[in-house]
Design a protein around this motif. Structure first.
Motif, PDB file in Angstrom:
ATOM      1  N   HIS A  27      59.551 -36.476  44.116  1.00  7.13           N
ATOM      2  CA  HIS A  27      59.695 -36.640  42.635  1.00  7.13           C
ATOM      3  C   HIS A  27      58.255 -36.363  42.065  1.00  7.13           C
ATOM      4  O   HIS A  27      58.219 -36.254  40.604  1.00  7.13           O
ATOM      5  N   GLU A  28      57.240 -36.248  42.897  1.00  4.28           N
ATOM      6  CA  GLU A  28      56.003 -35.835  42.341  1.00  4.28           C
ATOM      7  C   GLU A  28      55.347 -34.728  43.081  1.00  4.28           C
ATOM      8  O   GLU A  28      55.111 -34.816  44.574  1.00  4.28           O
ATOM      9  N   ILE A  29      55.096 -33.748  42.326  1.00  7.74           N
ATOM     10  CA  ILE A  29      54.442 -32.420  43.240  1.00  7.74           C
ATOM     11  C   ILE A  29      53.214 -32.026  42.263  1.00  7.74           C
ATOM     12  O   ILE A  29      53.237 -31.399  41.256  1.00  7.74           O
ATOM     13  N   THR A  30      52.029 -32.104  43.058  1.00 13.24           N
ATOM     14  CA  THR A  30      50.736 -32.111  42.244  1.00 13.24           C
ATOM     15  C   THR A  30      50.221 -30.908  42.814  1.00 13.24           C
ATOM     16  O   THR A  30      50.230 -30.533  43.854  1.00 13.24           O
ATOM     17  N   LEU A  31      49.422 -30.042  41.915  1.00 13.48           N
ATOM     18  CA  LEU A  31      48.516 -29.067  42.083  1.00 13.48           C
ATOM     19  C   LEU A  31      47.249 -29.545  41.524  1.00 13.48           C
ATOM     20  O   LEU A  31      46.886 -29.615  40.146  1.00 13.48           O
ATOM     21  N   GLU A  32      46.199 -29.625  42.467  1.00 12.13           N
ATOM     22  CA  GLU A  32      44.793 -29.612  41.976  1.00 12.13           C
ATOM     23  C   GLU A  32      44.425 -28.151  41.398  1.00 12.13           C
ATOM     24  O   GLU A  32      44.749 -27.112  42.017  1.00 12.13           O
ATOM     25  N   ALA A  33      43.602 -28.266  40.265  1.00 15.54           N
ATOM     26  CA  ALA A  33      43.269 -27.001  39.729  1.00 15.54           C
ATOM     27  C   ALA A  33      42.084 -27.033  38.932  1.00 15.54           C
ATOM     28  O   ALA A  33      41.430 -28.053  38.466  1.00 15.54           O
ATOM     29  N   ASN A  34      41.414 -25.916  38.723  1.00 14.91           N
ATOM     30  CA  ASN A  34      39.909 -25.680  38.179  1.00 14.91           C
ATOM     31  C   ASN A  34      40.242 -25.290  36.585  1.00 14.91           C
ATOM     32  O   ASN A  34      41.280 -24.443  36.515  1.00 14.91           O
ATOM     33  N   LEU A  46      53.123 -21.361  36.877  1.00 17.10           N
ATOM     34  CA  LEU A  46      53.325 -22.603  37.569  1.00 17.10           C
ATOM     35  C   LEU A  46      54.489 -23.331  36.880  1.00 17.10           C
ATOM     36  O   LEU A  46      55.058 -24.175  37.798  1.00 17.10           O
ATOM     37  N   SER A  47      54.752 -23.107  35.860  1.00 15.78           N
ATOM     38  CA  SER A  47      55.606 -23.796  34.775  1.00 15.78           C
ATOM     39  C   SER A  47      57.170 -23.276  35.814  1.00 15.78           C
ATOM     40  O   SER A  47      58.242 -24.133  35.310  1.00 15.78           O
ATOM     41  N   GLU A  48      57.380 -22.327  36.293  1.00 15.86           N
ATOM     42  CA  GLU A  48      58.554 -21.809  37.032  1.00 15.86           C
ATOM     43  C   GLU A  48      58.793 -21.948  38.420  1.00 15.86           C
ATOM     44  O   GLU A  48      59.702 -21.881  38.899  1.00 15.86           O
ATOM     45  N   LEU A  49      57.597 -22.822  38.742  1.00 12.59           N
ATOM     46  CA  LEU A  49      57.531 -23.391  40.112  1.00 12.59           C
ATOM     47  C   LEU A  49      57.827 -24.851  40.179  1.00 12.59           C
ATOM     48  O   LEU A  49      58.026 -25.471  39.182  1.00 12.59           O
ATOM     49  N   PRO A  50      58.307 -25.544  41.312  1.00  8.76           N
ATOM     50  CA  PRO A  50      58.387 -27.058  41.225  1.00  8.76           C
ATOM     51  C   PRO A  50      57.307 -27.869  40.806  1.00  8.76           C
ATOM     52  O   PRO A  50      57.691 -29.270  40.751  1.00  8.76           O
ATOM     53  N   PHE A  51      56.075 -27.536  40.515  1.00  7.26           N
ATOM     54  CA  PHE A  51      54.894 -28.642  40.020  1.00  7.26           C
ATOM     55  C   PHE A  51      55.539 -29.244  38.952  1.00  7.26           C
ATOM     56  O   PHE A  51      55.798 -28.788  37.777  1.00  7.26           O
ATOM     57  N   ASN A  52      55.180 -30.666  39.015  1.00  3.16           N
ATOM     58  CA  ASN A  52      55.299 -31.464  37.830  1.00  3.16           C
ATOM     59  C   ASN A  52      54.002 -32.294  37.414  1.00  3.16           C
ATOM     60  O   ASN A  52      54.170 -33.214  36.437  1.00  3.16           O
ATOM     61  N   ARG A  53      52.925 -31.996  38.064  1.00  2.00           N
ATOM     62  CA  ARG A  53      51.785 -32.806  37.960  1.00  2.00           C
ATOM     63  C   ARG A  53      50.644 -31.727  38.039  1.00  2.00           C
ATOM     64  O   ARG A  53      50.633 -31.222  39.038  1.00  2.00           O
ATOM     65  N   ILE A  54      49.607 -31.896  37.247  1.00  2.00           N
ATOM     66  CA  ILE A  54      48.369 -30.990  37.392  1.00  2.00           C
ATOM     67  C   ILE A  54      47.199 -32.183  37.521  1.00  2.00           C
ATOM     68  O   ILE A  54      47.181 -32.955  36.633  1.00  2.00           O
ATOM     69  N   SER A  55      46.489 -31.921  38.314  1.00  2.00           N
ATOM     70  CA  SER A  55      45.135 -32.727  38.551  1.00  2.00           C
ATOM     71  C   SER A  55      43.898 -31.881  38.313  1.00  2.00           C
ATOM     72  O   SER A  55      43.789 -30.951  39.335  1.00  2.00           O
ATOM     73  N   MET A  56      42.964 -31.961  37.308  1.00  2.00           N
ATOM     74  CA  MET A  56      42.217 -30.950  36.966  1.00  2.00           C
ATOM     75  C   MET A  56      40.616 -31.440  37.229  1.00  2.00           C
ATOM     76  O   MET A  56      40.670 -32.562  36.710  1.00  2.00           O
TER      77      MET A  56
END
Length: 377
Positions: A87-94, A106-116
């Motif tokens: 239910h939560e798939i996070t990507l850390e990003a710059n 990214l929006s076309e992949l399963p990610f639903n949370r961005i950590s910046m």
């Protein structure tokens, strides 16, 4: 339920305060992704068939990966572990990586949370830290994330930075609140031995903030974010109601997780494992079928102490029922005995069956944790 952590060790440049394992050898990305997927396959029994609820890409800089890299990892996780309960798939990003084209991908992949990782909105300090973005780029990145459909955004801030003033920290908090993100993590700068900023400190090129200032900055952090409607659910973490990090919370609540990649840690409920902190050794080990890692067998005392340290950090506190059931009456009574002075002076409270920090206790949480730990005579 369980979680999977994916360590992506690649960075374009290294920030001067960071002591996480990373490398600038981007030419190894293809080989690394192959090794990572092989590790995921090799270790499929580690979580004992528990459904995967969270998936977290950390680093390093995971936003250095391309679409084909992500798809290969997702295909492996889906095939080996299943993602129907994730239910939560996070990507850390710059922030500087989050251009419209990258976010569309990214929006076309399963990610639903961005950590910046923003750290500060002060451009001079960002340059000192060797960050690749400026304040305007950070603000724009949040706006672009929203435009591309992300409704769960977290940002990281650091306080106690060189030259920090109350006014500058107030401005950082005001800007963070204005972005209206769902989650904010804020950490005091630590001068980790071996980092460039530690060497600068030793040469008196920068100075640590004094203790009174640190307390003042932390007080401002708590007050401003609470006033803005954020819940202070862990010492360094704040969220809008219900929007806490499910993955990180699983660490504090003792949920099993698998960590893949160099330096990644894993926990199966009883033992801990961690991979070697070298991408070369990591890849060679996986390729040869001989993963380079260490394991720690945890006795009752170690497990009790970990439970105290992780639980007391959160708004949920130390469950007295779990303390008794999992660690026995003797350790439960010991914990309550050692907690008595803090209960009497208002630094701890018992609320809904849990021992937890009060607002006053948060400021001396390390001392309180230390009091509750079991120390062998």
């Amino acid at each position: 339920m369980a979680g999977i952590y994916i360590h992506v060790p690649f960075c374009k440049t290294r920030c001067i305060y960071c002591d996480f394992y990373s490398t600038t050898r981007s030419e190894w990305k293809g080989r690394y992704i192959e090794a990572l997927c092989k590790e995921l396959e090799m270790r499929y029994t580690y979580l004992k068939g528990k459904p995967i609820e969270t998936l977290y890409f950390g680093g390093g800089t995971p936003s250095q990966l391309d679409e084909k890299d992500f798809r290969k990892v997702f295909d492996t996780v889906r095939r080996v572990y299943g993602m129907e309960n994730c239910h939560e798939i996070t990507l850390e990003a710059n922030p500087d990586d989050l251009c419209p084209e990258y976010l569309q991908m990214l929006s076309e992949l399963p990610f639903n949370r961005i950590s910046m990782g923003i750290q500060t909105f002060d451009d001079t300090t960002l340059k000192l830290l060797k960050r690749r973005h400026n304040a305007a780029q950070a603000i724009r990145a949040v706006e672009l994330c929203r435009a591309h459909g992300f409704r769960n955004i977290s940002i990281d801030l650091i306080y106690g930075l060189p030259g920090e003033t109350t006014e500058r920290w107030e401005k950082d908090l005001q800007q963070a609140i204005a972005l209206d993100v769902e989650h904010i993590s804020a950490y005091h700068l630590i001068y980790e031995e071996g980092t460039p900023i530690y060497k600068m400190l030793q040469k008196h090129q920068v100075e640590e903030v004094d203790e009174d200032s640190s307390v003042r900055f932390f007080t401002l952090l708590i007050d401003r974010l609470r006033e803005a409607g954020y819940e202070h659910y862990e010492i360094s973490n704040f969220c809008k109601p219900g929007m806490y990090s499910r993955h990180n919370t699983s660490y504090w609540q003792g949920v099993s997780y698998l960590g893949c990649g160099p330096s990644a840690h894993s926990f199966d409920g009883q033992t801990r494992e961690w991979n070697c902190s070298s991408i070369e050794k990591y890849m060679s080990g996986i390729e040869s079928g001989q993963r380079d890692f260490e394991r720690e067998e945890r006795d009752l005392t170690t497990r009790y102490n970990e439970f105290i340290i992780t639980s007391v950090r959160t708004q949920w506190g130390i469950s007295l029922e779990r303390l008794s059931n999992d660690y026995g009456t003797q350790l439960e009574q010991y914990c309550l005995k050692m907690a008595r002075p803090s209960l009497e002076n208002g630094k701890l409270e018992i609320y809904e069956g849990a021992l937890r920090l009060t607002r006053e206790g948060i400021f001396i949480s390390d001392s309180i944790m230390s009091d509750l730990l079991w120390v062998e005579n």
